[in-house]
Scaffold this motif. Sequence first.
Motif, PDB file in Angstrom:
ATOM      1  N   GLN A 138     -61.846  85.094  -5.481  1.00 22.99           N
ATOM      2  CA  GLN A 138     -63.035  85.863  -5.084  1.00 22.99           C
ATOM      3  C   GLN A 138     -63.623  86.608  -6.289  1.00 22.99           C
ATOM      4  OE1 GLN A 138     -61.074  88.110  -1.969  1.00 22.99           O
ATOM      5  NE2 GLN A 138     -61.965  86.829  -0.349  1.00 22.99           N
ATOM      6  N   TRP A 139     -62.732  87.093  -7.133  1.00 23.30           N
ATOM      7  CA  TRP A 139     -63.177  87.828  -8.329  1.00 23.30           C
ATOM      8  C   TRP A 139     -64.033  86.925  -9.212  1.00 23.30           C
ATOM      9  CZ3 TRP A 139     -62.003  87.235 -13.632  1.00 23.30           C
ATOM     10  CH2 TRP A 139     -62.272  88.330 -14.437  1.00 23.30           C
ATOM     11  N   ILE A 140     -63.589  85.674  -9.381  1.00 21.92           N
ATOM     12  CA  ILE A 140     -64.361  84.720 -10.188  1.00 21.92           C
ATOM     13  C   ILE A 140     -65.709  84.441  -9.510  1.00 21.92           C
ATOM     14  CG2 ILE A 140     -64.466  82.370 -11.114  1.00 21.92           C
ATOM     15  CD1 ILE A 140     -61.354  82.465 -11.281  1.00 21.92           C
ATOM     16  N   PHE A 141     -65.688  84.314  -8.190  1.00 21.85           N
ATOM     17  CA  PHE A 141     -66.941  84.084  -7.475  1.00 21.85           C
ATOM     18  C   PHE A 141     -67.928  85.235  -7.733  1.00 21.85           C
ATOM     19  CE2 PHE A 141     -69.867  84.704  -3.981  1.00 21.85           C
ATOM     20  CZ  PHE A 141     -70.429  83.436  -3.852  1.00 21.85           C
ATOM     21  N   LEU A 142     -67.418  86.466  -7.675  1.00 20.22           N
ATOM     22  CA  LEU A 142     -68.309  87.608  -7.919  1.00 20.22           C
ATOM     23  C   LEU A 142     -68.885  87.575  -9.328  1.00 20.22           C
ATOM     24  CD1 LEU A 142     -66.535  90.617  -6.146  1.00 20.22           C
ATOM     25  CD2 LEU A 142     -68.505  89.276  -5.382  1.00 20.22           C
ATOM     26  N   LYS A 143     -68.056  87.149 -10.269  1.00 22.22           N
ATOM     27  CA  LYS A 143     -68.554  87.044 -11.648  1.00 22.22           C
ATOM     28  C   LYS A 143     -69.677  86.003 -11.718  1.00 22.22           C
ATOM     29  CE  LYS A 143     -65.729  88.445 -15.492  1.00 22.22           C
ATOM     30  NZ  LYS A 143     -66.517  89.606 -15.640  1.00 22.22           N
ATOM     31  N   LEU A 144     -69.462  84.889 -11.034  1.00 23.77           N
ATOM     32  CA  LEU A 144     -70.488  83.839 -11.000  1.00 23.77           C
ATOM     33  C   LEU A 144     -71.761  84.377 -10.357  1.00 23.77           C
ATOM     34  CD1 LEU A 144     -68.178  80.902  -9.867  1.00 23.77           C
ATOM     35  CD2 LEU A 144     -69.609  80.815 -11.916  1.00 23.77           C
ATOM     36  N   TYR A 432     -62.816  78.532   9.121  1.00 19.80           N
ATOM     37  CA  TYR A 432     -61.985  79.717   9.076  1.00 19.80           C
ATOM     38  C   TYR A 432     -61.019  79.696   7.892  1.00 19.80           C
ATOM     39  CZ  TYR A 432     -58.328  83.066  10.165  1.00 19.80           C
ATOM     40  OH  TYR A 432     -57.431  84.094  10.086  1.00 19.80           O
ATOM     41  N   TRP A 433     -60.314  78.581   7.714  1.00 17.67           N
ATOM     42  CA  TRP A 433     -59.180  78.555   6.791  1.00 17.67           C
ATOM     43  C   TRP A 433     -59.623  78.307   5.347  1.00 17.67           C
ATOM     44  CZ3 TRP A 433     -55.102  80.995   6.532  1.00 17.67           C
ATOM     45  CH2 TRP A 433     -53.918  80.544   5.901  1.00 17.67           C
ATOM     46  N   GLY A 434     -60.250  79.339   4.785  1.00 18.37           N
ATOM     47  CA  GLY A 434     -60.722  79.282   3.406  1.00 18.37           C
ATOM     48  C   GLY A 434     -60.873  80.700   2.895  1.00 18.37           C
ATOM     49  N   GLU A 435     -61.188  80.839   1.630  1.00 22.13           N
ATOM     50  CA  GLU A 435     -61.362  82.184   1.078  1.00 22.13           C
ATOM     51  C   GLU A 435     -62.679  82.759   1.585  1.00 22.13           C
ATOM     52  OE1 GLU A 435     -61.084  79.429  -0.705  1.00 22.13           O
ATOM     53  OE2 GLU A 435     -59.420  79.579  -2.114  1.00 22.13           O
ATOM     54  N   PRO A 436     -62.670  83.983   2.173  1.00 20.20           N
ATOM     55  CA  PRO A 436     -63.944  84.595   2.553  1.00 20.20           C
ATOM     56  C   PRO A 436     -64.813  84.826   1.311  1.00 20.20           C
ATOM     57  CG  PRO A 436     -62.099  85.775   3.552  1.00 20.20           C
ATOM     58  CD  PRO A 436     -61.519  84.798   2.577  1.00 20.20           C
ATOM     59  N   ILE A 437     -66.089  84.571   1.465  1.00 19.58           N
ATOM     60  CA  ILE A 437     -67.010  84.809   0.353  1.00 19.58           C
ATOM     61  C   ILE A 437     -67.347  86.297   0.343  1.00 19.58           C
ATOM     62  CG2 ILE A 437     -69.353  84.348  -0.487  1.00 19.58           C
ATOM     63  CD1 ILE A 437     -69.018  81.472   0.610  1.00 19.58           C
ATOM     64  N   PRO A 438     -67.033  87.012  -0.715  1.00 23.11           N
ATOM     65  CA  PRO A 438     -67.123  88.478  -0.728  1.00 23.11           C
ATOM     66  C   PRO A 438     -68.541  89.003  -0.950  1.00 23.11           C
ATOM     67  CG  PRO A 438     -66.252  87.715  -2.822  1.00 23.11           C
ATOM     68  CD  PRO A 438     -66.477  86.489  -1.994  1.00 23.11           C
ATOM     69  N   TRP A 503     -61.966  73.309  -2.999  1.00 28.32           N
ATOM     70  CA  TRP A 503     -61.999  73.155  -4.459  1.00 28.32           C
ATOM     71  C   TRP A 503     -61.993  74.483  -5.192  1.00 28.32           C
ATOM     72  CZ3 TRP A 503     -60.820  68.403  -4.561  1.00 28.32           C
ATOM     73  CH2 TRP A 503     -61.362  67.521  -3.620  1.00 28.32           C
ATOM     74  N   ALA A 504     -62.229  75.581  -4.478  1.00 28.91           N
ATOM     75  CA  ALA A 504     -62.309  76.882  -5.158  1.00 28.91           C
ATOM     76  C   ALA A 504     -60.962  77.264  -5.754  1.00 28.91           C
ATOM     77  CB  ALA A 504     -62.800  77.939  -4.178  1.00 28.91           C
ATOM     78  N   GLY A 505     -59.949  77.301  -4.891  1.00 29.64           N
ATOM     79  CA  GLY A 505     -58.638  77.754  -5.348  1.00 29.64           C
ATOM     80  C   GLY A 505     -58.033  76.868  -6.420  1.00 29.64           C
ATOM     81  N   ARG A 552     -63.379  72.292 -14.826  1.00 22.27           N
ATOM     82  CA  ARG A 552     -63.905  72.395 -16.196  1.00 22.27           C
ATOM     83  C   ARG A 552     -65.103  73.339 -16.199  1.00 22.27           C
ATOM     84  NH1 ARG A 552     -65.971  67.467 -18.371  1.00 22.27           N
ATOM     85  NH2 ARG A 552     -66.010  68.568 -20.362  1.00 22.27           N
ATOM     86  N   PHE A 553     -65.930  73.243 -15.171  1.00 17.27           N
ATOM     87  CA  PHE A 553     -67.097  74.124 -15.052  1.00 17.27           C
ATOM     88  C   PHE A 553     -66.672  75.596 -14.983  1.00 17.27           C
ATOM     89  CE2 PHE A 553     -69.744  75.885 -11.320  1.00 17.27           C
ATOM     90  CZ  PHE A 553     -70.596  76.620 -12.146  1.00 17.27           C
ATOM     91  N   TRP A 554     -65.745  75.911 -14.085  1.00 18.11           N
ATOM     92  CA  TRP A 554     -65.303  77.301 -13.958  1.00 18.11           C
ATOM     93  C   TRP A 554     -64.686  77.800 -15.266  1.00 18.11           C
ATOM     94  CZ3 TRP A 554     -63.077  79.720  -8.905  1.00 18.11           C
ATOM     95  CH2 TRP A 554     -64.031  79.593  -7.886  1.00 18.11           C
ATOM     96  N   HIS A 555     -63.903  76.927 -15.870  1.00 16.20           N
ATOM     97  CA  HIS A 555     -63.235  77.328 -17.104  1.00 16.20           C
ATOM     98  C   HIS A 555     -64.259  77.652 -18.192  1.00 16.20           C
ATOM     99  CE1 HIS A 555     -59.565  77.548 -19.526  1.00 16.20           C
ATOM    100  NE2 HIS A 555     -60.328  77.132 -20.523  1.00 16.20           N
ATOM    101  N   LYS A 556     -65.274  76.845 -18.299  1.00 20.26           N
ATOM    102  CA  LYS A 556     -66.311  77.066 -19.303  1.00 20.26           C
ATOM    103  C   LYS A 556     -67.062  78.371 -19.033  1.00 20.26           C
ATOM    104  CE  LYS A 556     -66.938  72.386 -20.798  1.00 20.26           C
ATOM    105  NZ  LYS A 556     -66.556  72.799 -22.164  1.00 20.26           N
ATOM    106  N   PHE A 557     -67.288  78.616 -17.757  1.00 15.72           N
ATOM    107  CA  PHE A 557     -67.934  79.874 -17.396  1.00 15.72           C
ATOM    108  C   PHE A 557     -67.041  81.053 -17.808  1.00 15.72           C
ATOM    109  CE2 PHE A 557     -68.045  83.286 -14.186  1.00 15.72           C
ATOM    110  CZ  PHE A 557     -69.304  83.805 -14.480  1.00 15.72           C
ATOM    111  N   LEU A 558     -65.751  80.943 -17.500  1.00 17.15           N
ATOM    112  CA  LEU A 558     -64.825  82.025 -17.855  1.00 17.15           C
ATOM    113  C   LEU A 558     -64.720  82.187 -19.375  1.00 17.15           C
ATOM    114  CD1 LEU A 558     -62.019  81.406 -15.201  1.00 17.15           C
ATOM    115  CD2 LEU A 558     -63.726  83.241 -15.203  1.00 17.15           C
ATOM    116  N   TYR A 559     -64.806  81.085 -20.077  1.00 13.56           N
ATOM    117  CA  TYR A 559     -64.783  81.128 -21.538  1.00 13.56           C
ATOM    118  C   TYR A 559     -66.007  81.885 -22.062  1.00 13.56           C
ATOM    119  CZ  TYR A 559     -65.223  79.541 -26.372  1.00 13.56           C
ATOM    120  OH  TYR A 559     -65.378  79.490 -27.733  1.00 13.56           O
TER     121      TYR A 559
END
Length: 805
Positions: A138-144, A432-438, A503-505, A552-559
Amino acid sequence: MSEMYNHKVVEKEWQKVWDDEKAFVVENDFTKPKFYALVEFPYPSGQGLHVGHPRPYTALDIVARKRRMQGYNVLYPMGWDAFGLPTENYAIKNKIHPKIVTKNNVTRFKEQLHSLGYSFDWEREINTTDPEYYKWTQWIFLKLFKAGLAYKKEMPINWCTECKVGLANEEVVNGVCERCGAPVVRKVKSEWMLKITEYADKLINDLDGVDYIEKVKVSQKNWIGRSEGGEVDFSIKDKEDKLRIYTTRPDTLFGATYMVVSPEHPIIDKYKDEIKNYDALMEYREMASRKSDFERTELAKDKTGVCIDGLTAINPVNGKEIPIWISDYVLMSYGTGAIMAVPAHDDRDWEFAKKFNLPMIQVVAGKDGEVDINEAAFTDVATGVLINSDFLNGLEVKDAKVKMVEYLEEKGIGTKKVNFKLRDWVFSRQRYWGEPIPIIECEKCGYVPVDESELPLELPEVESYMPTDSGESPLAAMTDWVNVKCPCCGGPAKRETDTMPQWAGSSWYFLRYTDPKNTEALASKEALNYWLPVDWYNGGMEHTTLHLLYSRFWHKFLYDNGVVPTKEPYQKRTSHGMILGENGEKMSKSRGNVVNPDDIVREYGADTLRTYEMFIGAFDLSASWSEDGVKGCRRFLERVWKLQDMLTDDMGYSKDMETKMHQTIKKVSNDFENLKYNTAIAAMMALINDFYKKNSVTKGEFKTLITLLNPVAPHITEELWKIMDFGGRVYQTTWPEYDEAKTVESTVEIAVQINGKTKATMMIEKDADKDSVIAKAKEEIADKLTGNIIKEIYVPGRIVNIVMK
RNA sequence: GCUGGUGUGGCGGAAUGGCAGACGCAUCAGACUCAAAAUCUGACGUGGGCAACCACGUGCGGGUUCAAGUCCCGCCACCAGCACCA
């Protein structure tokens, strides 16, 4: 005589020893060279482990174990990708909370993996459904979100009629749901989207710096689908507006004889009043929107369309007036939603023109040989030369493209343009069975992120997980949870009730393994700096355009945000082939050809299963299961076991085996690193065949064999090591070294050929000089040397070839 | 259609341009056994020959080379992915 090998006792015993000794628990000891081996963490399904799972797990377990013995600090972790539909469906059907279902499945999977003797560091086990884990998802989602890369959009989505959930483009296969096979239809919904397209260029370009197997690179590139071309503005007769098109063939502009816009193109509504056949256009648009993707592709061969009556376009390079059509072969979602049609040089335009009897102008000729554009469109860009094109005449296609773009830019009617096939990632799931979008939606403030301090935003307990036909997540019924105060203005607001896709987790889990219990960050800087990138990641081809691309996309964003130290998450990517049933078909319950790994472990042992799956064939190709093959591997291990009865006390290598020992160490060492497990095992089989022929093996030879075999068959080799009293454990020993000089025989057998056909073989000293070898060879085949010798060839240590007429 | 891959004994599969078929399975024979299984040893591409040996053999057709499963050109079949992306 030694006792019979009892895998049931031995395997249990060593699994316990490894646990008790924390044999494979890895410290963040930053002084040692590191090696990070990663396999895709499984979805803990109710079916338990499949025989396909051990193939990649064993392969990298071999590498991990070998590298440990070579002094590396090895991280080889395992975890659970546990959010997902099957668990939720099972929970609905059996009225058990998905949390409990997951827990049970994980327990089962873990036992099964444990029974196979993998050297995973279980102290780093992670689970994507653990709030302490998904807090960081969720933290990464908020950053995005804060970076503007997560946005909400009304859009037609792929709606699975069975799962009742929106799917990403990547999850729709041939118009049906990848998971359940039900038809997928379009449905307009407001969905969270991630702007993966922002990273399209980097996702392609940075592939150059990583060591992925070629086919993975190729399919990622194809999926991203970069194409270079130009945008050109066509005037509309008597109107202010221009109609902008995208083309990869600006060189053919003189051949444009009509235009086509997508049925949804805004120009239609804008000139509603002047279009004489507006009703007909609307009817066509309606028909097109009703078609599912599947129908659209099914009917692809037959072009349909309607000509817009009332609008005429003007070709900007020659001032010719040309008609504008609408057709569903032009997509609003790619380029500008409008094209110039050059039927003489584009297959689709050609078909369309044939069907509606539209004119063609040939503007590219074959370099040599006639081209008949009445037969087919001429699309060869490699050999074409421009004609009927004013200032482009005589140029080759590639030069004409450049010249035309220069011309367009100069005149201000067009520009160079790069387009991608890649679409933004549909990130909402109505489940239901997924990470809530914050995110909280406030009428006044819009979409407001939940404060980081409130993470994890945990999934509430609900009464029913049933999905709804209205398209809303089951969470929507939880009014206590949904209705909140806006963190911004304090007014009434509602939580987002969609959850994240599976695919999020899995898009960042490899980061968490480096420091899985950190409560302050997704992982410490030190741990990330030390462990990244993953040195070797193995996984299925089916994840190439999904998980692999997403992560790879998330990683590049985090980079880019300074969270991770490397541009790319994985240095090396390999892929294993599937394991098929005995009949060569994919294993499935309905085909009745499923093999359960538990049965194999019980009957033959984990070491046998491991050895068999590595010996079955080339690692990257699919292979059919064979129970006889399993038995053969068991026999091999028993033959190793029985070497105990032919031992001599010599701790070194016997003279006649020295070369063979060094050759085998070399072959096994190299093959383990190059996915050639089958030939490594074959080399060890050949080695023990030699021991059997002599009925003798030295302790030194046996010790080396046990060490080489240990990564493949860890239990039996530890047991033998203990029986032999070699001291300590195999897993703590050092990997055998070989001496390159000693891998070469001093005398070798070479072939003697006449005109490339072998006539005899002979033994020679390995460094004998050419003349003496050839002389000896001639003696050997003297009776056959009947013609004139033209040439004598000697390839040292290999072959003599006498060329004769 | 495009992209990538694969094609070798009865089967799974080996072969840095240098003796095709390593290793395993199946089969056959021998040893052990009262017997069978297990185990050990050996044979095992095809055709011809008592034999030593000869000829032919890596999907098909050409080519390069002293030498081609391997390199080049042109096909065929199968598998996987993508597919109206202008």
